[in-house]
Enzyme design. Structure first.
Site, PDB file in Angstrom:
ATOM      1  N   CYS A   1      87.616  37.353 -10.961  1.00  0.00           N
ATOM      2  CA  CYS A   1      86.789  37.310 -12.174  1.00  0.00           C
ATOM      3  C   CYS A   1      85.763  38.445 -12.155  1.00  0.00           C
ATOM      4  CB  CYS A   1      86.159  35.926 -12.312  1.00  0.00           C
ATOM      5  SG  CYS A   1      85.521  35.648 -13.962  1.00  0.00           S
TER       6      CYS A   1
ATOM      7  N   HIS B   1      90.696  32.358 -12.154  1.00  0.00           N
ATOM      8  CA  HIS B   1      90.152  31.752 -10.931  1.00  0.00           C
ATOM      9  C   HIS B   1      91.260  31.033 -10.143  1.00  0.00           C
ATOM     10  CE1 HIS B   1      85.797  32.313 -11.522  1.00  0.00           C
ATOM     11  NE2 HIS B   1      86.118  32.331 -12.795  1.00  0.00           N
TER      12      HIS B   1
ATOM     13  N   GLU C   1      91.062  29.721  -7.356  1.00  0.00           N
ATOM     14  CA  GLU C   1      90.519  28.661  -6.501  1.00  0.00           C
ATOM     15  C   GLU C   1      90.413  27.314  -7.192  1.00  0.00           C
ATOM     16  OE1 GLU C   1      88.957  31.170  -7.816  1.00  0.00           O
ATOM     17  OE2 GLU C   1      86.879  30.758  -8.320  1.00  0.00           O
TER      18      GLU C   1
ATOM     19  N   GLY D   1      75.162   6.551  10.791  1.00  0.00           N
ATOM     20  CA  GLY D   1      76.281   5.766  10.283  1.00  0.00           C
ATOM     21  C   GLY D   1      77.142   6.602   9.352  1.00  0.00           C
ATOM     22  N   GLY D   2      76.629   7.762   8.928  1.00  0.00           N
ATOM     23  CA  GLY D   2      77.377   8.642   8.034  1.00  0.00           C
ATOM     24  C   GLY D   2      78.401   9.469   8.792  1.00  0.00           C
ATOM     25  N   VAL D   3      79.268  10.140   8.026  1.00  0.00           N
ATOM     26  CA  VAL D   3      80.388  10.811   8.664  1.00  0.00           C
ATOM     27  C   VAL D   3      79.952  12.016   9.507  1.00  0.00           C
ATOM     28  CG1 VAL D   3      80.959  12.050   6.531  1.00  0.00           C
ATOM     29  CG2 VAL D   3      82.685  11.839   8.276  1.00  0.00           C
TER      30      VAL D   3
END
Ligand code: XMP
Length: 546
Positions: A78, A166, A168, A221-223
């Site tokens: 682009c 684009h 992507e 506790g999160g990833v």
């Protein structure tokens, strides 16, 4: 490690280019347009991103192409394509009307290495106000749509390409193939950046970096923090001590469940139940910022007290020198704002006692979220830990309006549990663009009929970014249950789709699902007699209510 450099000219899709390259098992770095690294022997190619600017804007971001032209293959996307064409002698002009949305490539040079394997008519996504109206001398057109003649070009005899669409974004149906042609066939990527290779290399590097030292890590506790912990413990075992503070405002049973998970994973975790301290200090406080400040302060106090104990118990041959964090790549990418100033975001556990003098260890700092999840799977972590939605540090405190009491938290935990379990259990079938979008976002397809994009089955939970319930404890309204009049609180359900929490849209949940959740909550949660659904997007609303 071979790498592709993506120079960021400020497009909203720059990070997406990075993720697509990583999906090709190739390492890449996203850098501000003016920070091309000199003398990096690992570079194998350069991509110039899109931009909110026109090449004619006085403030437009400009780069000296001679830094890499002739040294590496280049792909301009682009604005990147327009910038190269403009700078090298072509012409770029405002398009008669903004070229936006789906188009089809009606002419393609199928012999060009960039378009190997393409199908005539392939769909691409355009989003630009300017368009190329003449190419520099020695450049040739290699693809066109009905309205965009110079949809893609190459400098003859030179590894330099530009595409005005684009590749992507998921609407460009063969966009990943185009990027693969560039990264693998043209730049020569060995495609050896994978979760398995990352784990192996990182564990070895951590062993070297950490030697015989001890490491402290705060688990949420999160990833991210969980994957970081498992990775480090693979390298140094029990010399990693994790601290998991329960402030009393986690989800229903979350503390015990997560502690169980951590135990199964062999982590050395201190679970600290500090809920009474938090509830005491929060008693009677209604102002949202003040509630946040108290929680932040208490958290640091509790965390530091535990960290100090670990620090003081170190032995002479195993010193505690590191604080580990689950920082990931998007937390660190130097993003450009519209003025071209670099905003560097870096999150950190503030307030660690200076005398401990700990250094930061951030083993996930090069990974995107979906890669963190892949690494988690590679490490054998359970799927429910890996696919968990983000959850705010202050927990349910930001979902209770007014003052916080253990009773209110209990009511909210029950309602939230019904909503979240419901989202996990409700499956939807997707196909076409919707399925591609979900797959492109790295959503795990646990119940897929097949792994193609024809038709997939995912839970509502996996389709959305984040969900929760808000207790409107300052409001009461009249209801009727059996023969009795009730005078209780409403709750609001919130479920949003997003890619980064910066913007979000409310999720269009099926009516039958909402009806069931509403019934379940009102019938089972004492203290709630009304359920509403929040249909505000961010901005202008936020995800949390506070
Ligand atoms: P808002 O409400 O600003 O939230 O739209 C954006 C995202 O950030 C999360 N959030 C937090 N996360 N500590 C965190 O770790 C916090 O204090 C915090 N406050 C909000 C929120 O859940 C959403 O994902």
């Amino acid at each position: 490690m071979q790498k592709i450099i993506i120079l960021d000219f400020g497009s909203q899709t720059t990070q997406l280019i990075g993720r697509r390259i990583r999906e090709l098992d190739t390492f890449c770095e996203i850098l501000p347009y003016n920070k091309f690294p000199q003398d990096d022997p690992d570079i194998i190619g350069v991509i110039l991103s899109g931009s909110p600017y026109s090449v004619y804007d006085p403030e437009a971001f400009r780069v000296d192409l001679s830094q890499f032209r002739g040294r590496y293959p280049i792909l301009g996307i682009c604005y990147g394509a327009q910038y190269m064409s403009h700078t090298l002698g072509g012409r770029v002009e405002p398009a008669p009307s903004r070229e936006y949305g789906r188009q089809n490539l009606t002419s393609i040079d199928l012999n060009n290495p960039l378009f190997q394997g393409f199908e005539m008519g392939s769909q691409v996504w355009m989003s630009h106000g300017d368009t190329i109206t003449a190419l520099p001398e020695g450049f040739k057109t290699i693809a066109s749509t009905e309205t965009v003649h110079y949809a893609a070009y190459q400098a003859e005899g030179e590894p330099l390409w530009g595409v005005q669409f684009h590749p992507e974004v998921f609407h460009s149906s063969q966009g990943s193939l185009l990027l693969k042609n560039f990264v693998v066939d043209i730049c020569g990527s060995h495609q050896d950046w994978s979760a398995a290779s990352f784990v192996e290399t990182t564990v070895n590097e951590l062993r070297q970096q950490l030697g015989n030292d001890r490491v402290i890590l705060g688990l949420s506790g999160g990833v991210d923090s969980s994957v970081a912990a498992v990775l480090i413990s693979r390298a140094i075992g029990d010399r990693l001590t994790c601290i998991f503070v329960d402030h009393g405002m986690l989800r229903k049973n979350e503390f015990t469940q997560v502690m169980e998970d951590y135990k199964v994973l062999g982590l050395n975790v201190l679970g600290i139940d500090a809920s009474s301290k938090f509830f005491n200090d929060l008693a009677g406080v209604t102002e949202p910022e003040q509630k946040r400040k108290i929680i932040g302060r208490d958290f640091i106090e509790v965390f530091n007290a535990e960290a100090k104990k670990i620090f003081n118990s170190q032995s002479s041959n195993s010193k505690c020198r590191w604080l580990a964090q689950g920082t990931i790549y998007p937390d660190r990418i130097e993003s450009l704002n519209i003025t071209g100033k670099v905003i560097k975001s870096h999150h950190n556990v503030g307030g660690l006692p200076k005398e401990m003098n700990l250094q930061l260890c951030e083993p996930l700092k090069w990974l995107f979220k979906d890669e963190v999840r892949r690494v988690g799977r590679q490490l054998g972590m359970p799927e429910h830990l890996i696919t968990r939605h983000p959850f705010p540090g202050p927990g349910l405190a930001v979902r209770i309006l007014g003052d916080i009491t253990p009773e209110k938290v209990h009511i909210l935990q029950e309602a939230d549990d019904i909503f979240i379990r419901g989202l996990r259990e409700y499956k939807v079938k997707l196909s076409g663009d919707e399925a591609r979008r979900v797959l492109a976002a790295g959503v795990p397809i646990q119940q897929a009929n097949n792994s193609s994009t024809e038709e997939i089955e995912v839970s509502l939970y996996d389709q959305i970014w984040q969900a929760g319930v808000i207790l409107l404890s300052a409001v009461r309204s009249v209801g009727v249950m059996g023969d009795e009049r009730t005078y209780e609180h409403p709750v609001a359900l919130r479920a949003v789709t997003s890619t980064d929490a910066m913007t979000a849209d409310w999720a269009h949940l099926p009516y039958d699902f909402m009806a069931r959740v509403s019934n379940d909550i009102i019938n089972h949660v004492r203290g709630v007699n009304r359920v509403c659904y929040d249909i505000s997007s961010k901005p202008p609303a936020t995800i949390e209510w506070e």
